[in-house]
Design a protein around this motif. Structure first.
Motif, PDB file in Angstrom:
ATOM      1  N   LEU A 153       0.827  -1.202   0.000  1.00  0.00           N
ATOM      2  CA  LEU A 153       0.000   0.000   0.000  1.00  0.00           C
ATOM      3  C   LEU A 153       0.865   1.256   0.000  1.00  0.00           C
ATOM      4  CD1 LEU A 153      -2.249  -2.014   0.650  1.00  0.00           C
ATOM      5  CD2 LEU A 153      -3.132  -0.383   2.349  1.00  0.00           C
ATOM      6  N   GLU A 155       1.437   5.451   0.802  1.00  0.00           N
ATOM      7  CA  GLU A 155       1.111   6.331   1.923  1.00  0.00           C
ATOM      8  C   GLU A 155      -0.309   6.884   1.765  1.00  0.00           C
ATOM      9  OE1 GLU A 155       3.942   9.403   2.564  1.00  0.00           O
ATOM     10  OE2 GLU A 155       5.480   8.051   3.370  1.00  0.00           O
ATOM     11  N   HIS A 156      -1.029   6.926   2.883  1.00  0.00           N
ATOM     12  CA  HIS A 156      -2.394   7.436   2.980  1.00  0.00           C
ATOM     13  C   HIS A 156      -3.429   6.481   2.374  1.00  0.00           C
ATOM     14  CE1 HIS A 156      -0.252  10.968   4.189  1.00  0.00           C
ATOM     15  NE2 HIS A 156       0.202  11.224   2.979  1.00  0.00           N
ATOM     16  N   GLU A 157      -2.985   5.318   1.926  1.00  0.00           N
ATOM     17  CA  GLU A 157      -3.940   4.333   1.407  1.00  0.00           C
ATOM     18  C   GLU A 157      -4.480   3.506   2.564  1.00  0.00           C
ATOM     19  OE1 GLU A 157      -4.253   1.197  -2.368  1.00  0.00           O
ATOM     20  OE2 GLU A 157      -2.318   2.071  -1.797  1.00  0.00           O
ATOM     21  N   THR A 158      -5.734   3.094   2.443  1.00  0.00           N
ATOM     22  CA  THR A 158      -6.422   2.356   3.506  1.00  0.00           C
ATOM     23  C   THR A 158      -6.848   0.985   2.995  1.00  0.00           C
ATOM     24  OG1 THR A 158      -7.232   4.380   4.571  1.00  0.00           O
ATOM     25  CG2 THR A 158      -8.429   2.345   5.052  1.00  0.00           C
ATOM     26  N   GLY A 159      -6.748  -0.014   3.858  1.00  0.00           N
ATOM     27  CA  GLY A 159      -7.169  -1.363   3.508  1.00  0.00           C
ATOM     28  C   GLY A 159      -7.740  -2.090   4.709  1.00  0.00           C
ATOM     29  N   THR A 187      -4.751   2.284   7.903  1.00  0.00           N
ATOM     30  CA  THR A 187      -4.281   3.316   6.988  1.00  0.00           C
ATOM     31  C   THR A 187      -2.772   3.445   7.119  1.00  0.00           C
ATOM     32  OG1 THR A 187      -6.338   4.591   7.045  1.00  0.00           O
ATOM     33  CG2 THR A 187      -4.343   5.766   6.393  1.00  0.00           C
ATOM     34  N   SER A 230      -9.058  -3.316  -0.511  1.00  0.00           N
ATOM     35  CA  SER A 230      -9.324  -1.883  -0.492  1.00  0.00           C
ATOM     36  C   SER A 230     -10.516  -1.597   0.414  1.00  0.00           C
ATOM     37  CB  SER A 230      -9.600  -1.365  -1.895  1.00  0.00           C
ATOM     38  OG  SER A 230      -8.455  -1.544  -2.719  1.00  0.00           O
TER      39      SER A 230
END
Length: 231
Positions: A153, A155-159, A187, A230
């Motif tokens: 992932l 940076e700032h991506e959420t899963g 995140t 995601s």
């Protein structure tokens, strides 16, 4: 032609080979098989030759190990048994998710098909085990959801945590202490590739009561053990 009654060795090897392809296309080496099963590396090649002779695998030296239809059938059956037992131990017997792998390794060879299906029905026919791995259906089909490693992932991506590898009980205990379990939403606050780590934080309440809500640093080995979808 495949032997009519597979041995415990056969079942263990076929399960390990099948699992090596489940979440990765890399396959498995003889050295990794030896480490996983706790056997001498010198014995693995001979046992692979036996499996090839009996029609369970297709294997040439220095090439990828492939399961035959007969080999896959046995492997999926053993994976189903293992994951139902793990789920039963957690849901009905109070085991932690870090405690069930070794128990299931023993019980999967001993529990009858009848008792296994009773447990499956009692559990409500779950689709996944405590670590998020899909439980094969009775007809041998496996519905593996799409996911990628947390380490991938940006940076700032959420899963949302889909699956956590059960390879290392100590790592499972550590992640649980952080509140990171199947279903947690994470995140990525910062990637520190130069240091081999990343800062992650939970979205919403932590999954375990004592877990901290602020960002935590996860080493690459930990982030690579977590698969997410995601959010």
């Amino acid at each position: 032609m495949a032997a009519s009654t597979p041995t415990t060795m056969t079942e263990d090897y076929l399960k390990v080979i099948w699992k090596s392809h489940e979440w990765s296309d890399e396959g498995i080496t003889t050295t990794e098989i030896a480490a996983t099963l706790g056997v001498a590396a010198s014995s693995v090649s001979g046992n692979l030759n036996k499996l090839a002779r009996d029609g369970y695998i297709l294997h040439e030296p220095y090439s990828r190990i492939l399961l035959s239809d007969a080999g896959r059938s046995i492997a999926v059956r053993m994976v189903r048994r293992h994951r139902i037992i793990e789920t039963y131990l957690v849901e009905q017997c109070g085991y932690g998710w870090d405690e069930v792998h070794e128990e299931a390794e023993v019980l999967e060879h001993a529990v009858s098909d009848r008792l296994l299906e009773i447990w499956d029905d009692e559990l409500g026919n779950p689709l996944q085990d405590p670590h998020g791995d899909p439980i094969p259906r009775r007809d041998g089909t496996v519905a593996r959801p799409d996911g990628r490693r947390l380490h991938e992932l940006a940076e700032h991506e959420t899963g949302t945590v889909l699956r956590v590898s059960d390879h290392d009980p100590a790592l499972l205990r550590y992640l649980y202490s952080l509140g990171i379990t199947v279903g947690s939403t994470l995140t990525v606050h910062a990637r520190r590739d130069y240091a081999g780590s990343m800062a992650v934080g939970q979205v919403g309440a932590p999954a375990t009561p004592d877990a901290a809500t602020e960002s935590v640093e996860l080493a690459t080995v930990a982030a690579n053990a977590i698969w997410v979808t995601s959010a």
